[in-house]
Design an enzyme around this catalytic site. Sequence first.
Site, PDB file in Angstrom:
ATOM      1  N   ASP A 138       0.841  -1.196   0.000  1.00  0.00           N
ATOM      2  CA  ASP A 138       0.000   0.000   0.000  1.00  0.00           C
ATOM      3  C   ASP A 138       0.875   1.246   0.000  1.00  0.00           C
ATOM      4  OD1 ASP A 138       0.783   0.471   2.616  1.00  0.00           O
ATOM      5  OD2 ASP A 138      -1.116  -0.095   3.509  1.00  0.00           O
ATOM      6  N   ASN A 146      -3.891  13.393   0.445  1.00  0.00           N
ATOM      7  CA  ASN A 146      -5.283  13.812   0.283  1.00  0.00           C
ATOM      8  C   ASN A 146      -5.598  15.057   1.103  1.00  0.00           C
ATOM      9  OD1 ASN A 146      -5.963  11.713  -1.475  1.00  0.00           O
ATOM     10  ND2 ASN A 146      -6.469  10.316   0.205  1.00  0.00           N
ATOM     11  N   ASP A 155      -5.785  10.605  -6.076  1.00  0.00           N
ATOM     12  CA  ASP A 155      -6.147   9.707  -7.172  1.00  0.00           C
ATOM     13  C   ASP A 155      -5.032   9.620  -8.217  1.00  0.00           C
ATOM     14  OD1 ASP A 155      -8.564   9.189  -6.002  1.00  0.00           O
ATOM     15  OD2 ASP A 155      -9.746  10.487  -7.318  1.00  0.00           O
ATOM     16  N   ASP A 181      -5.925   2.244  -0.798  1.00  0.00           N
ATOM     17  CA  ASP A 181      -4.594   2.473  -1.369  1.00  0.00           C
ATOM     18  C   ASP A 181      -3.759   1.198  -1.375  1.00  0.00           C
ATOM     19  OD1 ASP A 181      -4.210   2.169   1.328  1.00  0.00           O
ATOM     20  OD2 ASP A 181      -2.842   3.858   1.554  1.00  0.00           O
TER      21      ASP A 181
END
Length: 278
Positions: A138, A146, A155, A181
């Site tokens: 991940d 974010n 994204d 993620d």
Amino acid sequence: MESNNIHTIKGLSEISDGILKNKNETQKYKKNGEFIHVNSRYIPELKWHLVVEKSEKKAIKNIHKALYMNLGICAVMVIIIFVLINILTSPYEKQLHQMATTDKLTRAYNRQAFDLMMMQTIKDSERNSSRFSIIIFDIDFLKEVNDEYGHLAGDEVLKNVATLTKTFLRKSDVFSRWGGDEFILLLKDCGIEDAYKLAEEIRNKIKINKVIWKNNHISSSVSIGVAEYYLKEDADKLISRADKALYISKINGRDRVEKGYLEDNFSEKSKQKKAITV
């Protein structure tokens, strides 16, 4: 005809009275064991009776010929229709299949598709005694990306990680977005050492490639867990070992790769490094 007088013509003589009495007449007679159909029409301008004979066998033969021709035309039309339907619907079928099996953002397989391929790979491995490994990783600190730059920037990081990972894949490898993620790789005919080397290559590639978002250069790294499948092990246990190795990677500082072994395969060195057990 042999004579202009239908009263003297064999066969016609039997129905001549009916022909002459009616302006239009349809009859038949038997000649040499075969039915002959007769159509007659009176032409008043000439005061003639026009008589046309046709063998029943020939008539049936023509009907069969027309029937077979129509059936052939219908068959060709049906084939053309099926071909056109296939041409028109194939793109939509492919699109529906892709939508059902692919993650929209990263274009990697989704979790449902991965589960099916994992189960098939386990069956193949048990049947052929073939090796395979999985890699789970991940993205480190994606939440901070974010929070600082917005979810659209996050994204872009996800898409960049997926794109970079795909550059290392063989046709037989399966790459899936596991959730959020987190990603997972299924590597057929691959032992844990080769999987570890690939994981390191992926980690390094991601680390040196930055995402440019609104003039900001966003760095990213990944924490990775690797595990090899052992015969008679189910998918959940295999994934659990790789996932725990991923956890060890995080507590050991992130941006690293850890291996997940079965308990009886631990070395003392692995234990000291908190290598994971099941």
